[in-house]
Scaffold this active site. Sequence first.
Site, PDB file in Angstrom:
ATOM      1  CG  HIS A  46      11.043  -5.841   4.618  1.00 27.65           C
ATOM      2  ND1 HIS A  46       9.973  -5.016   4.777  1.00 27.65           N
ATOM      3  CD2 HIS A  46      10.599  -6.880   3.850  1.00 27.65           C
ATOM      4  CE1 HIS A  46       8.924  -5.524   4.119  1.00 27.65           C
ATOM      5  NE2 HIS A  46       9.285  -6.642   3.554  1.00 27.65           N
ATOM      6  CD1 TRP A 101      -2.514   1.691   0.249  1.00 26.78           C
ATOM      7  CD2 TRP A 101      -2.566   1.569   2.482  1.00 26.78           C
ATOM      8  NE1 TRP A 101      -3.449   2.599   0.706  1.00 26.78           N
ATOM      9  CE2 TRP A 101      -3.495   2.539   2.074  1.00 26.78           C
ATOM     10  CE3 TRP A 101      -2.422   1.300   3.858  1.00 26.78           C
ATOM     11  CZ2 TRP A 101      -4.273   3.263   2.977  1.00 26.78           C
ATOM     12  CZ3 TRP A 101      -3.194   2.009   4.753  1.00 26.78           C
ATOM     13  CH2 TRP A 101      -4.113   2.982   4.319  1.00 26.78           C
ATOM     14  NE  ARG A 106      -1.825  -4.580   9.209  1.00 25.72           N
ATOM     15  CZ  ARG A 106      -2.228  -5.434   8.275  1.00 25.72           C
ATOM     16  NH1 ARG A 106      -1.341  -6.055   7.516  1.00 25.72           N
ATOM     17  NH2 ARG A 106      -3.499  -5.656   8.087  1.00 25.72           N
TER      18      ARG A 106
HETATM   19  P1  PAP Z   1       5.430  -7.206   2.377  1.00 29.14           P
HETATM   20  O1  PAP Z   1       5.925  -6.462   3.570  1.00 29.14           O
HETATM   21  O2  PAP Z   1       5.783  -8.661   2.405  1.00 29.14           O
HETATM   22  O3  PAP Z   1       5.786  -6.588   1.078  1.00 29.14           O
HETATM   23  P2  PAP Z   1       2.777  -6.125   2.822  1.00 29.14           P
HETATM   24  O4  PAP Z   1       2.321  -5.392   1.640  1.00 29.14           O
HETATM   25  O5  PAP Z   1       3.163  -5.345   4.009  1.00 29.14           O
HETATM   26  O6  PAP Z   1       3.838  -7.226   2.417  1.00 29.14           O
HETATM   27  O7  PAP Z   1       1.622  -7.094   3.324  1.00 29.14           O
HETATM   28  C1  PAP Z   1       0.404  -7.264   2.750  1.00 29.14           C
HETATM   29  C2  PAP Z   1      -0.627  -6.731   3.698  1.00 29.14           C
HETATM   30  O8  PAP Z   1      -0.988  -5.418   3.284  1.00 29.14           O
HETATM   31  C3  PAP Z   1      -1.872  -7.581   3.622  1.00 29.14           C
HETATM   32  O9  PAP Z   1      -2.519  -7.477   4.889  1.00 29.14           O
HETATM   33  P3  PAP Z   1      -3.549  -8.574   5.411  1.00 29.14           P
HETATM   34  O10 PAP Z   1      -2.867  -9.900   5.292  1.00 29.14           O
HETATM   35  O11 PAP Z   1      -3.833  -8.219   6.839  1.00 29.14           O
HETATM   36  O12 PAP Z   1      -4.754  -8.461   4.555  1.00 29.14           O
HETATM   37  C4  PAP Z   1      -2.621  -6.859   2.530  1.00 29.14           C
HETATM   38  O13 PAP Z   1      -3.989  -7.169   2.466  1.00 29.14           O
HETATM   39  C5  PAP Z   1      -2.372  -5.421   2.894  1.00 29.14           C
HETATM   40  N1  PAP Z   1      -2.570  -4.532   1.757  1.00 29.14           N
HETATM   41  C6  PAP Z   1      -2.145  -4.699   0.484  1.00 29.14           C
HETATM   42  N2  PAP Z   1      -2.550  -3.694  -0.271  1.00 29.14           N
HETATM   43  C7  PAP Z   1      -3.246  -2.854   0.512  1.00 29.14           C
HETATM   44  C8  PAP Z   1      -3.936  -1.615   0.276  1.00 29.14           C
HETATM   45  N3  PAP Z   1      -3.966  -1.063  -0.921  1.00 29.14           N
HETATM   46  N4  PAP Z   1      -4.525  -1.018   1.333  1.00 29.14           N
HETATM   47  C9  PAP Z   1      -4.491  -1.566   2.564  1.00 29.14           C
HETATM   48  N5  PAP Z   1      -3.882  -2.744   2.846  1.00 29.14           N
HETATM   49  C10 PAP Z   1      -3.256  -3.376   1.828  1.00 29.14           C
END
Ligand code: PAP
Length: 333
Positions: free
Chosen positions: A145, A83, A167
């Site tokens: 990271h 995001w 978070r």
């Molecule tokens: P990473 O650190 O491995 O790159 P990251 O993007 O932080 O991953 O993790 C994905 C989380 O962000 C997911 O959370 P959840 O498992 O609790 O659902 C994902 O749904 C959430 N996420 C991805 N895109 C968005 C968005 N546009 N808005 C809000 N949350 C998002």
Amino acid sequence: MEESDEHSHFPKYLQEDDITLECKELIQTLPMEKGWVSTHLHQYQGFWQTKKHLQGVLSFQKHFQAHDTDIILATSPKAGTTWLKALIFALLNRKRYPNIHDNNHPLLTTNPHVLVPFLELSLYIEKDILPDINSFSAPRLFSTHVPYKSLPKSIKDSTCKVVYLCRDPKDTFASMWHFTNKIRPQNRETLQLEESFEKFSRGVSLFGPFWEHLLGYWKESLERQEKVMFLRYEEMKMKPCFYLKEVAEFLGCPFSKEEESKGVVDDILNLCSFEKLSNLEVNKFGKLPSGEENKAFFRSGKVGDWKTLLSIEMIERLNTVIEQNLGKHGMSF
Ligand code: PAP
């Protein structure tokens, strides 16, 4: 041959030859624990890494030269990285793609992880191959990271900006557990929730302990407000418009009155919303160059989803860990 561990962002199968001698020798000297899946994690500069991550971190530390105009997005895994990447990419490129509804915006056809590459997990991950990042135009936008204390000196010494997103650790854990299960090799059983939880609570997770990761950036954001901006996923979900404008100010590209009245802020937020991004063809069916399915990065995108996963005992335990490690620094979740 060894399977790569949780949160790959790099090829699933790791050959011994893919690791440099420097990294192999260093690993012999580091504390080690079994990871969440199958490979081991190694504790380097206080933080847990897989072998392959460690090599990326070493190469990033050794070779990356920050420019004053660079922007680094820093997160602990699963804090909302995808995001944040989308939002800041759209923010910085809003003049180049003024009409988001025109269907030519890169975010409509390309996953945010490709548009904003990870330094240690993508650009510096290949053994003996250095990325050609000098051709990137300013402001260069990267992500990481890596904890604050382990960032290359040139990032700390230059005037480049760092935007950090954290978070609620309960949601971070839930997201990490679901993600790791989703990308685990087909022949592996589902991860034991209790075992992964126990490790996470002791700080044993990729780039963990999560509290040390968070505190490193938190302290720096208090001491150098012009350098590090500290954001929380939950607050951004609650007041996205406010925080997007704050980030724009911090990065020196505030929205003009005209842009605000034209609805540019809302357009960016809509484009980067979970609903919009997760329903795009590229994110439903595409894959990252490292092989992971893009859809793995879009699960529920909610605050408080941990309630559907954690037992009462787990919630109490994690709340205690949070209180003990973050409470004294004035932080709570
Ligand atoms: P990473 O650190 O491995 O790159 P990251 O993007 O932080 O991953 O993790 C994905 C989380 O962000 C997911 O959370 P959840 O498992 O609790 O659902 C994902 O749904 C959430 N996420 C991805 N895109 C968005 C968005 N546009 N808005 C809000 N949350 C998002």
